[in-house]
Write an enzyme that holds these catalytic residues in place. Structure first.
Site, PDB file in Angstrom:
ATOM      1  N   GLU A 103      26.416 -41.203  30.215  1.00 35.25           N
ATOM      2  CA  GLU A 103      25.779 -41.170  29.047  1.00 35.25           C
ATOM      3  C   GLU A 103      25.988 -42.482  28.155  1.00 35.25           C
ATOM      4  O   GLU A 103      26.848 -42.594  27.380  1.00 35.25           O
ATOM      5  CB  GLU A 103      25.972 -39.980  28.070  1.00 35.25           C
ATOM      6  CG  GLU A 103      25.568 -38.705  29.172  1.00 35.25           C
ATOM      7  CD  GLU A 103      24.096 -38.696  29.227  1.00 35.25           C
ATOM      8  OE1 GLU A 103      23.255 -39.296  28.461  1.00 35.25           O
ATOM      9  OE2 GLU A 103      23.616 -37.726  30.156  1.00 35.25           O
ATOM     10  N   CYS A 106      23.439 -43.465  19.716  1.00 40.81           N
ATOM     11  CA  CYS A 106      23.443 -44.115  20.823  1.00 40.81           C
ATOM     12  C   CYS A 106      21.701 -44.011  21.215  1.00 40.81           C
ATOM     13  O   CYS A 106      21.212 -45.209  21.944  1.00 40.81           O
ATOM     14  CB  CYS A 106      23.833 -43.575  21.995  1.00 40.81           C
ATOM     15  SG  CYS A 106      23.448 -41.692  22.345  1.00 40.81           S
TER      16      CYS A 106
END
Length: 471
Positions: A223, A257
């Site tokens: 991720e 993110c």
């Protein structure tokens, strides 16, 4: 390592022994029963309920937040919702799935068994230090794995809290946690063999994790992040778009993110959009965000200095103040940016919003597609045809129309990257599936009279004709 090991790893020397202990526990079958899995999940739930204030306060201290609202929304309530969904659905998720069996394989039945992968490593980051540690942990335990959780030492207060609390509520023969070491601990962890690695963090470290996993052919979930574009065309309600973009960009001080990295704006509305963004920032944080209780801080002085240096690569039209010693960087809007600079080649991961203009939508799509595939893409437009055109003409881990960040709140949606922004996805049942091996099982008959001679030699024209018709 002594038998009274409490689940907390404090030195590099303990890493290998801990991995061996976890593997021994897994091989002994301790983690497989649903009762054990449910007990661990109930333990996590008790930990969160009994230590809510402490957990929230720890994250607030790490990220310089004066008010708890962002932490409650992203760091406490979301993991708790995932946990409750997993507890509710565990029996169904873990049950074998019956599937079709073709005529050629009869008499038999076919099934997919949900098998735990084994001993798994979870490495979580500092920007959402509770959510991004606990949500993968929930799925790994629900799937019946032994787990080594490495939490980020950068978020020192949250790491200390999790390292202290988790062993109180979980089976320490099957779950270990570490939160003080840095690169040397991660290096030693990656030198071990795992059955799955789940990493959340930067692209650069993700490459190293992927290389380490490849040496042992270990499956991994990465991720990562990248430069997430937000495209705004001329059909939008500018003030609404600006309000949502400013909220998403400066949420958690831009350290997200899936946050907006830069804006691609139709040149006809650039001035209006900049004015609306300024208005939204002042509405949210006042004329002096440094004094705002709603605005947080950067994780470290080093990160604040890096962000301060990036401001030199564009024209600052709002904000621009930075006090690295206080880990403060103001919500900052830039235009006329240098496209070859680090501002536009590296992930910003902070409260700087560069604005680039385009004449036609195709120009914006080319700009996005010439760069690595992003983790998230945002598009603001009132025209459904333009919306579908952007979705069909770009790639990204996720995409949101006329909003930002909200895909993260829906556990029914897969959360993950594509290309350089990552591999694999999780949230909801997909987290359980990430840590589960889908084992193909076929059960045939033990009765001799049902054993058809058709498949056995010697072959004949008749057998050939039958096989040709039924397979």
């Amino acid at each position: 390592m002594s038998d009274d090991f409490d689940g907390r790893v404090t030195t590099v020397a303990q890493v290998d022994e801990t991995v061996e202990r976890l593997r021994a526990s897994f091989m002994a079958g301790k983690t497989r029963p649903l009762a054990w899995r449910r007990q661990q999940l109930e333990g996590l739930k008790a930990m969160m309920n009994e230590n809510k204030d402490r957990i929230v306060r720890s994250v607030m201290e790490d990220l310089g937040k004066q008010l708890p609202i962002e932490v409650l929304a992203s760091e406490y309530n979301l993991p708790l919702t995932e946990l409750e969904e997993t507890l509710h659905s565990l029996s169904r998720w873990a049950s074998p799935e019956d599937v079709y069996t073709p005529i050629a394989a009869q008499p038999a039945t076919s099934h997919i068994y949900q098998q735990p992968k084994g001993v798994v490593l979870i490495i979580s980051p500092w920007n959402y230090p509770c959510n991004l540690a606990l949500v993968p942990l929930i799925g790994a335990l629900a799937a019946g794995n032994a787990v080594f959780l490495k939490v980020s030492a950068y978020a020192a207060n949250t790491a200390s809290t999790l390292v202290e609390l988790l062993p109180r509520y979980l089976d320490t023969s099957c779950v270990a946690v570490e939160g003080v070491g840095g690169r040397q601990v991660i290096k030693q962890l990656l030198a071990n063999r795992w059955d799955h690695i789940f990493f959340t963090g930067s692209v650069s470290v993700g490459r190293l994790v992927g290389e380490a996993a490849g040496r042992n052919l270990t499956p991994c979930t990465l991720e990562l992040g990248g430069k997430n574009p937000c495209i705004v065309d001329a059909t939008v309600d500018v003030r609404l778009a600006a309000r949502r973009i400013a909220w998403g960009k400066f949420f958690n001080t831009g350290q997200t993110c899936i946050g907006v990295d830069y804006l691609l704006c139709d040149e006809r509305i650039e001035a209006e959009l900049i004015a609306a963004l300024k208005e939204a920032v002042v509405q949210f944080y006042g004329e002096e965000p440094h004094q705002s209780a709603s605005y947080g801080r950067i994780i470290s002085e080093a990160h604040a200095r890096r962000l301060q240096a990036l401001m030199a690569h564009g024209e600052v039209v709002h904000g621009g103040e930075a006090v690295p010693a206080e880990k403060y960087v103001a919500p900052t809007i830039l235009r006329a940016v240098d496209l070859a600079s680090e501002l536009m080649t590296d992930e910003i991961f902070g409260p700087l919003l560069p604005i680039i203009t385009f004449k036609e939508l195709d120009e914006a799509l080319r700009f996005v597609n010439e760069r690595p595939v992003c983790l998230a893409l945002y598009f603001f437009s009132a025209e459904s045809r333009a919306q579908e055109r952007v979705l069909a003409g770009t790639r990204s881990g996720s995409a949101v129309i006329n909003d930002v960040l909200m895909q993260f709140t829906n556990s029914a949606l897969p959360f993950g990257g594509c290309g350089e922004s990552g591999m694999g996805a999780y949230h909801g049942k997909r987290t359980f599936d990430t840590f589960t091996h889908k084992r193909a099982v076929m059960k045939s008959t033990a009765r001799n009279w049902l054993d058809l001679p058709l498949r056995y030699p010697p072959y004949s024209d008749k057998k050939t004709w039958i096989v040709d018709k039924v397979t």
